[in-house]
Design a protein around this motif. Sequence first.
Motif, short mmCIF file in Angstrom:
data_model
loop_
_atom_site.label_atom_id
_atom_site.label_comp_id
_atom_site.label_asym_id
_atom_site.label_seq_id
_atom_site.Cartn_x
_atom_site.Cartn_y
_atom_site.Cartn_z
N ALA A 44 0.88 -1.18 0.00
CA ALA A 44 0.00 0.00 0.00
C ALA A 44 0.91 1.22 0.00
N TRP A 45 0.94 1.94 -1.12
CA TRP A 45 1.90 3.04 -1.24
C TRP A 45 1.27 4.16 -2.05
N PRO A 46 1.55 5.43 -1.66
CA PRO A 46 0.99 6.54 -2.43
C PRO A 46 1.62 6.64 -3.82
N VAL A 47 0.82 7.02 -4.78
CA VAL A 47 1.25 7.18 -6.17
C VAL A 47 1.13 8.66 -6.54
N HIS A 48 2.21 9.22 -7.06
CA HIS A 48 2.22 10.63 -7.44
C HIS A 48 2.50 10.80 -8.92
N GLY A 49 1.90 11.80 -9.51
CA GLY A 49 2.18 12.15 -10.90
C GLY A 49 3.40 13.03 -11.00
N ARG A 50 3.68 13.50 -12.21
CA ARG A 50 4.89 14.29 -12.46
C ARG A 50 4.94 15.53 -11.58
N GLU A 51 3.85 16.28 -11.51
CA GLU A 51 3.85 17.52 -10.72
C GLU A 51 4.03 17.23 -9.24
N GLY A 52 3.39 16.18 -8.75
CA GLY A 52 3.52 15.84 -7.34
C GLY A 52 4.94 15.46 -6.98
N ILE A 53 5.60 14.68 -7.83
CA ILE A 53 6.98 14.27 -7.54
C ILE A 53 7.92 15.47 -7.61
N GLN A 54 7.69 16.38 -8.54
CA GLN A 54 8.53 17.58 -8.61
C GLN A 54 8.39 18.41 -7.33
N THR A 55 7.18 18.48 -6.79
CA THR A 55 6.98 19.18 -5.52
C THR A 55 7.71 18.48 -4.39
N LEU A 56 7.62 17.15 -4.35
CA LEU A 56 8.32 16.39 -3.32
C LEU A 56 9.83 16.54 -3.44
N GLU A 57 10.33 16.56 -4.66
CA GLU A 57 11.77 16.75 -4.87
C GLU A 57 12.22 18.09 -4.31
N ALA A 58 11.44 19.13 -4.60
CA ALA A 58 11.80 20.47 -4.12
C ALA A 58 11.80 20.51 -2.60
N GLN A 59 10.83 19.88 -1.96
CA GLN A 59 10.77 19.86 -0.51
C GLN A 59 11.96 19.11 0.08
N GLN A 113 14.97 18.56 -1.42
CA GLN A 113 16.22 19.27 -1.67
C GLN A 113 16.39 20.47 -0.75
N ALA A 114 15.27 21.10 -0.38
CA ALA A 114 15.33 22.27 0.49
C ALA A 114 15.87 21.96 1.87
N CYS A 115 15.72 20.70 2.30
CA CYS A 115 16.18 20.35 3.65
C CYS A 115 17.36 19.38 3.63
N SER A 116 18.01 19.23 2.48
CA SER A 116 19.13 18.30 2.38
C SER A 116 20.34 19.01 1.76
N PRO A 117 21.51 18.93 2.41
CA PRO A 117 22.71 19.55 1.84
C PRO A 117 23.31 18.75 0.68
#
Length: 496
Positions: free
Chosen positions: A9-24, A26-30
């Motif tokens: 059971a796992w959430p599925v994200h589209g292109r826009e959702g994954i881009q948002t997750l990537e930005a979040q 990267q913002a908290c990772s050096p």
Amino acid sequence: MQRLSCTSAWPVHGREGIQTLEAQLQACSPIPLMAKAGLATAQLALAVAPHAQRIWVAAGPGNNGGDGLEAAMHLHQWGKEVKVSLLGQAQNLPADAHAAWQRAKAAGVQITSQRPAGWLEDMGPLDLCIDALLGMGASRPLSPEMQAWVQALNRCPAQVLAIDLPTGLNPESGQLLGDASDTALLVQADHTLSFIAVKPGLFMGHGRDACGDIWLDRLGFQEGANAPSPLAWLNDRKPRPGKTHASHKGSHGDVAVIGGEPMAAHGMGMAGAAVLAATAALRAGAGRVILSLLSGQATDNAPPDLMQRNWRQLDLAQLHVVCGCGGGQDVQAVIPEVLQRSAQLVLDADGLNAVAQDERLQHLLQQRASGHPTVITPHPLEAARLLKISTTQVQKDRLKAAQDLMSLFRCTVVLKGSGTVIAAPGQTPRINTSGNGRLATGGTGDVLAGLIGARMAQGLSAFDAACSAVAQHGQVANDWPENQALTASDLAQHLA
């Protein structure tokens, strides 16, 4: 990192959702995400091909190629013989991918712009190819040059690990990129590594065949309050209703199956479809199952456990009705009363075709939303008829098609096919991951309709009944012996 199974059971994200997750993330990772993705790819490469003597990385002109370059650097440093073929010019790579190219070059990785033809011919089944040509941003048809690289990956006897998704696959739909119809233009991977979240195309359409084992590395991402809502969830295996010692047949619901056009109607009898649905409901544990053939006559080909009765004698207001299986044109005379009177309803096959042709029936189906649980179970062509669009449009966005049907008729929708989608009002859609090509035979949809009817009769909501039945239906196919054909009657007999 974890390998996803048909019970995940796992959430599925589209292109826009994954881009948002990537930005979040990267913002908290050096550490750059590309560095994390490259390391994860290299680690999985060692895990799936620990004895590889040669590793070929086919790197594309974007960030997916950068992930491949990062992986190549680690594998080279760990003592593996690695060659990278870069499609395009290094100076044209995006900034992060160009930095990865510089690091790989400095580490001594062999990077060329050509496929290592002779070297590829010497690769064996223990070696590894890494497909880093295109990632989730892909949307256009493959160029002729990239088509040649895809074919080289598919011809190579080595295992193939795809980064993000197999090249040639649309990440949103699971169809081929562009308007392509030749599956030779799709990398056939043994393993696919997805980052942060999984994409719907991995579990639908051609994705079910092309991805092999699907792995997920979240790259350290932790769900937060600001995370976007998923497009869907993977459909995990739902618990099946049990039977307590103190229960009796009336405790587990009454299912009536109405369908089965007689031979005399149009020269092709379809009573077997209704018998299959009724048998499935019986095997799934419904308390009582009534078979009502449209001929009004009983059949000797039904299990003796089934009661048989003319549908006009049924008190539909007290029953969980499955209607349409093998109904042909004769079902049109039945549908109005079924829609108006049935307590709960599973509408399948010719029942759906009748609704698609008649605005009055569409209105009656919509009216059931006020308190009569309903599940419709279209395959892509039936969905297209109901939505008045083409089958191609349905397949290009199966999630949207299922949700459009749900919004139109305000009921639970089971859009069948590779990666069956279940949608219902107020619920995040589910994408089913169980099942395989053995289900592509006549009658298996009738079995599913009967199984859903049984689960509703046993007390599950329409949505939960659909999710449970679809998962179980597919799991029987997964568990079936590889050297035996699976018929619909076999499928019905192996439900529980």
